[in-house]
Design a protein around this motif. Structure first.
Motif, PDB file in Angstrom:
ATOM      1  N   SER A 224       4.529  67.180  55.412  1.00  0.00           N
ATOM      2  CA  SER A 224       4.350  66.535  54.002  1.00  0.00           C
ATOM      3  C   SER A 224       5.554  65.290  53.748  1.00  0.00           C
ATOM      4  N   LEU A 225       5.259  64.503  52.930  1.00  0.00           N
ATOM      5  CA  LEU A 225       5.839  63.236  52.627  1.00  0.00           C
ATOM      6  C   LEU A 225       7.129  63.757  51.594  1.00  0.00           C
ATOM      7  N   THR A 226       8.193  63.117  51.816  1.00  0.00           N
ATOM      8  CA  THR A 226       9.277  63.210  51.023  1.00  0.00           C
ATOM      9  C   THR A 226       9.530  61.568  50.426  1.00  0.00           C
ATOM     10  N   PHE A 227       9.637  61.702  49.094  1.00  0.00           N
ATOM     11  CA  PHE A 227       9.861  60.572  48.448  1.00  0.00           C
ATOM     12  C   PHE A 227      11.280  60.705  48.029  1.00  0.00           C
ATOM     13  N   GLY A 228      12.080  59.637  47.700  1.00  0.00           N
ATOM     14  CA  GLY A 228      13.364  59.672  47.241  1.00  0.00           C
ATOM     15  C   GLY A 228      13.774  58.691  46.304  1.00  0.00           C
ATOM     16  N   TYR A 229      14.916  58.800  45.620  1.00  0.00           N
ATOM     17  CA  TYR A 229      15.618  58.122  44.588  1.00  0.00           C
ATOM     18  C   TYR A 229      17.075  58.378  44.663  1.00  0.00           C
ATOM     19  N   ILE A 230      17.651  57.270  44.874  1.00  0.00           N
ATOM     20  CA  ILE A 230      19.161  57.307  44.792  1.00  0.00           C
ATOM     21  C   ILE A 230      19.592  56.474  43.857  1.00  0.00           C
ATOM     22  N   PRO A 255      -4.310  64.957  47.391  1.00  0.00           N
ATOM     23  CA  PRO A 255      -4.097  66.151  48.153  1.00  0.00           C
ATOM     24  C   PRO A 255      -2.495  65.829  48.940  1.00  0.00           C
ATOM     25  N   GLU A 256      -2.359  64.559  49.319  1.00  0.00           N
ATOM     26  CA  GLU A 256      -1.324  64.151  49.852  1.00  0.00           C
ATOM     27  C   GLU A 256      -0.122  64.260  48.892  1.00  0.00           C
ATOM     28  N   LEU A 257      -0.174  63.874  47.860  1.00  0.00           N
ATOM     29  CA  LEU A 257       0.925  64.031  46.842  1.00  0.00           C
ATOM     30  C   LEU A 257       1.076  65.564  46.302  1.00  0.00           C
ATOM     31  N   ALA A 258      -0.145  66.339  46.447  1.00  0.00           N
ATOM     32  CA  ALA A 258      -0.029  67.691  46.041  1.00  0.00           C
ATOM     33  C   ALA A 258       1.208  68.715  46.766  1.00  0.00           C
ATOM     34  N   ARG A 259       1.358  68.018  47.967  1.00  0.00           N
ATOM     35  CA  ARG A 259       2.241  68.838  48.770  1.00  0.00           C
ATOM     36  C   ARG A 259       3.559  68.118  49.210  1.00  0.00           C
TER      37      ARG A 259
END
Length: 428
Positions: A224-230, A255-259
């Motif tokens: 699954s993808l990990t988005f990040g904010y710093i 479905p990609e964002l759901a996980r």
């Protein structure tokens, strides 16, 4: 502070003899948001003169309060604003002026730069200009009497602050702004000074010479993808609710964002401690896969970025808002999802990026669409595409951004070039 360090280092790199006036180190620990790694980013050639700073506004130990402060805090606050009309910083004016005179007496100054806010930081330059004729530059990376979110008059501006700003502007030989909207607003307000105003943008920093660029590694399609904010998470500035609602809708549509996860890193407001409103938000966000994992030291940002597949540039909206983080995000080469109004000054930075997914508006549906587009970019990005994005982002390195400013500063001294020279001959 990143801008202040960058400016000092940029002049030191061009063989200027740089002296910085700064508060005692202990002052910065009062609010618990100190990043000690930043001290290591200051060029070894920069001389730091510590100027005592005290302000009861930030004094949390009430045993250190005087009788007037404890019994009549409003009257006490008025008294502390007498030297200079800036809450919490006005008392610093005489000490800064005295320190500037001391430096000039010991090692004659050729040029001063004040970087603000706080606006009291312009006092040393104003002092040496009016007393000794030393050229001075206002590095106005923020605004005092103008609201950078609207371009209108700041409702908190007072007649005294307006008068002081005009004094500074009248005395300045150059006035630097971080973007064109803020420059144009001040040019309209002070047309006689418009020719002395210029844009000197922010940029990203090389921590110990290391770029925040993230090396490309092939992704497992099942991971699954990990988005990040710093960045700082401020109530009322960080677009908390639009981001949360957009993320929710993206999770129902994709479905990609759901996980997927969105990891928030950075300080919580000015104090580093979440208030009730922010704490409630973080608890609600955690139920939707948005998790807060604490601040990141400047020296460790490259490692932090390497944990992400894409970034979310969540900014307060306003034509004068750029944010220093936009440059760092661009430098990573990762796909960047913009969650801010299109009219933001950050748009002018990102608009040519080969890895950008902007929200068309701050509506939940448009934010969701941008997040879904960012996920697609993250899945589809190749090694060549990452390399192209890193190459594009390299233009925003802070040293490059400040080169023109340093060269322009030399013009105030007759355009003299500075090559290797003895300590006595070097400019300060």
């Amino acid at each position: 502070m990143y801008r202040a360090i960058g400016v000092a280092n940029a002049f030191a790199a061009q063989d200027w003899d740089v002296t910085v006036l700064a508060a005692d180190e202990a002052v910065f620990g009062v609010e618990g948001t100190v990043d000690l790694s930043l001290s290591g980013q200051v060029s070894p050639g920069v001389r730091v003169v510590r100027v005592p700073f005290t302000s009861g506004v930030y004094a949390r130990d009430i045993t250190q309060w005087g009788w007037m402060h404890a019994r009549h805090p409003e009257l006490w606050g008025v008294g502390h604003g007498l030297p200079f009309p800036e809450t919490g910083f006005g008392d610093w004016r005489p000490k800064l002026a005295g320190a500037a005179e001391g430096v000039h007496r010991d090692r004659p100054v050729d040029l001063t730069i004040g970087t603000a806010s706080p606006s009291v930081d312009f006092i040393p330059g104003w002092q040496l200009k009016r007393r000794h004729g030393v050229p001075t530059i206002m590095d106005y990376r923020d605004a005092w009497t103008i609201d950078v979110f609207t371009g209108q008059r700041n409702p908190r501006a007072t007649k005294r602050s307006e008068r002081w700003e005009r004094r500074f502007v009248d005395a300045a030989d150059q006035i630097w702004f971080v973007n064109e909207p803020i420059r144009s607003w001040h040019a309209a307000k002070y047309p006689m000074a418009a020719s002395r105003m210029r844009v000197v943008p922010n940029g990203f920093d090389l921590a110990d010479g290391v770029s925040p660029a993230v090396p490309f590694t092939p992704r497992d399609a099942d991971r699954s993808l990990t988005f990040g904010y710093i960045g700082t998470i401020n109530v009322g500035q960080f677009p908390a609710e639009p981001l949360l609602e957009g993320w929710r809708r993206a999770r129902t549509r994709s479905p990609e964002l759901a996980r997927a996860r969105l990891v928030l890193r950075g300080h919580l407001g000015r104090s580093g401690v979440a208030g009730e409103t922010l704490d409630s938000y973080l608890r609600r966000a955690a139920q939707e896969g948005i998790v807060y994992e604490g601040p990141v030291a400047k020296a460790d940002v490259a490692e932090a970025y390497a944990q992400f597949d894409a970034l979310v540039l969540a900014l307060a909206s306003g034509p004068g808002v750029t944010s220093g983080k936009v440059f760092e995000f661009a430098a990573t080469g990762l796909p960047v999802v913009s969650v801010h109004e299109p009219a933001s000054a950050a748009t002018t930075i990102m608009q040519d990026s080969p890895a950008w997914a902007p929200a068309a508006s701050m509506s939940a549906d448009d934010v969701a669409s941008a997040l879904i587009a960012g996920a697609a970019l993250a899945r589809q990005q190749t090694a060549a595409a990452r390399s192209a994005a890193v190459e594009w982002g390299a233009q925003w390195e802070r040293g490059r951004q400040l080169e023109a400013g340093v060269e322009g500063a030399a013009e105030l001294l007759g355009g003299q070039r500075r090559g290797p020279r003895s300590q006595k001959e070097r400019k300060q």
